[in-house]
Design a protein around this motif. Structure first.
Motif, PDB file in Angstrom:
ATOM      1  N   ALA A 147       1.338   6.974   2.116  1.00 57.61           N
ATOM      2  CA  ALA A 147       1.283   5.936   3.146  1.00 57.61           C
ATOM      3  C   ALA A 147       2.682   5.573   3.622  1.00 57.61           C
ATOM      4  N   GLU A 148       2.778   5.200   4.892  1.00 55.85           N
ATOM      5  CA  GLU A 148       4.073   4.860   5.495  1.00 55.85           C
ATOM      6  C   GLU A 148       3.913   3.625   6.373  1.00 55.85           C
ATOM      7  N   TYR A 149       4.776   2.627   6.151  1.00 56.00           N
ATOM      8  CA  TYR A 149       4.714   1.398   6.934  1.00 56.00           C
ATOM      9  C   TYR A 149       5.487   1.556   8.239  1.00 56.00           C
ATOM     10  N   CYS A 150       4.870   1.094   9.337  1.00 56.91           N
ATOM     11  CA  CYS A 150       5.517   1.090  10.656  1.00 56.91           C
ATOM     12  C   CYS A 150       5.388  -0.296  11.261  1.00 56.91           C
ATOM     13  N   SER A 151       6.470  -0.824  11.774  1.00 52.50           N
ATOM     14  CA  SER A 151       6.444  -2.142  12.399  1.00 52.50           C
ATOM     15  C   SER A 151       5.555  -2.119  13.642  1.00 52.50           C
ATOM     16  N   PHE A 154       0.817  -1.210   0.000  1.00 45.46           N
ATOM     17  CA  PHE A 154       0.000   0.000   0.000  1.00 45.46           C
ATOM     18  C   PHE A 154       0.855   1.267   0.000  1.00 45.46           C
ATOM     19  N   GLU A 155       2.143   1.128   0.314  1.00 48.72           N
ATOM     20  CA  GLU A 155       3.031   2.290   0.191  1.00 48.72           C
ATOM     21  C   GLU A 155       3.149   2.725  -1.267  1.00 48.72           C
ATOM     22  N   LYS A 156       3.040   1.777  -2.186  1.00 45.42           N
ATOM     23  CA  LYS A 156       3.091   2.095  -3.616  1.00 45.42           C
ATOM     24  C   LYS A 156       1.726   2.531  -4.134  1.00 45.42           C
TER      25      LYS A 156
END
Length: 312
Positions: free
Chosen positions: A135-139, A128-130
């Motif tokens: 959007a930004e992924y966080c662990s 979904f970042e693409k």
């Protein structure tokens, strides 16, 4: 009776096979079945052409062609179906939770997973970042969802998307709209990643155009606007990238394509992926709350009994 004492066999007594079931030889039985199917197909095609020629002769006097009966065409009437020209509805959406995003506010989405996720959940979430440039992924680590909501709200994120998996299989997607909700939970199925799509293309960083199709009820419009609020309202048309969320029988199909105009009337599509299907499980007021959240919609098993009743 002949002079030899043997009974003469009459031709009328010989059993002539009329159906494949009367033939014991498998090869002959198969051949006859194929011939019969070809004859039926030819007769059906001939009858269709005759009807078509008859309609052409009659012209305007020809009876109207009946529409095929589908589950969609037999849908039960729903009083919550929205008339977009209704002024009361227009007044409502101008002050709902998503109004400011249709007035120019840029979405900013944080992506995460369940705790101790399998690799498939991380890969799907990062996809979904693409799809969503903001959007930004966080662990996830050990943080509770309530803590993540506070963290994201303080940093002016507009939405949280949580991918959940169980035993290595992705099963749900939660979208929490900030700062005040609503929160939607979807069942996820039929995932096909871009590298598994024959001839799939590469996504670019252009802001995608969005098509939200066939969301007709008030609940459907809320869900549709929730998806639309994830995408920027100023797509980059030079990228020719378009994301589609199509609702059919309360299943939401996601597809992503790049288009190219071959002529003024015709466009060619190149699928980029991923493909996946969503089914709304619940929609509740406010942010994530498993105990006291007031549900706008909660899917129950009995709702699947009536196949002609849709909620979106």
């Amino acid at each position: 009776m002949s002079s030899t004492g043997k009974r003469e066999v009459d031709k009328d007594d010989i059993k002539v096979p009329h159906t494949p079931h009367d033939i014991k030889c498998k090869a002959r039985r198969t051949l006859l079945s194929q011939k019969l199917r070809a004859q039926r197909k030819k007769a059906k095609e001939g009858a269709r052409k005759e009807r078509q020629m008859e309609r052409q002769k009659l012209g305007d006097a020809a009876p109207a062609v009946q529409k095929p009966r589908t589950i969609e065409s037999m849908r039960r009437q729903d009083e919550t179906v929205v008339d977009e020209n209704d002024q009361e509805y227009q007044d409502e959406i101008e002050i709902d939770e998503f109004a400011e995003y249709f007035q120019g506010r840029e979405p900013k989405v944080v992506l995460t997973t369940n705790t101790n996720p399998a690799g498939c959940a991380i890969v799907f979430a990062k996809m979904f970042e693409k799809i969503l440039p903001q959007a930004e992924y966080c662990s996830r680590r050990h943080f509770e969802l309530k803590d993540i909501v506070k963290f994201a709200t303080n940093r002016e994120y507009t939405d949280i998307m949580v991918v959940n998996e169980d035993r290595g299989k992705i099963n749900s997607l939660m979208i929490c709209h900030l700062p005040n909700g609503p929160t939607a939970l979807f069942k996820v199925s039929s995932i096909t990643m871009p590298d598994k799509i024959p001839g799939g293309g590469e996504m670019t960083s252009h802001k995608a155009e969005l098509i939200v199709n066939n969301f007709t009820t008030r609940l459907g419009h809320t869900v549709g606007r929730m998806f639309a609020a994830l995408f920027p309202q100023d797509p980059n048309f030079k990228g020719r990238r378009v994301c589609t969320l199509h609702n059919q029988r309360d299943y939401i199909f996601f597809r992503q394509h790049r288009y190219m105009f071959e002529s003024r009337e015709k466009a060619a599509l190149h699928e980029l992926g991923p493909r996946f299907t969503l089914k709304l499980i619940s929609l509740q007021h406010g942010t994530f709350d498993t105990s006291s959240g007031e549900y706008i919609h909660l899917h129950k098993a009995g709702m699947d009994v009536d196949r002609k009743k849709f909620v979106l």
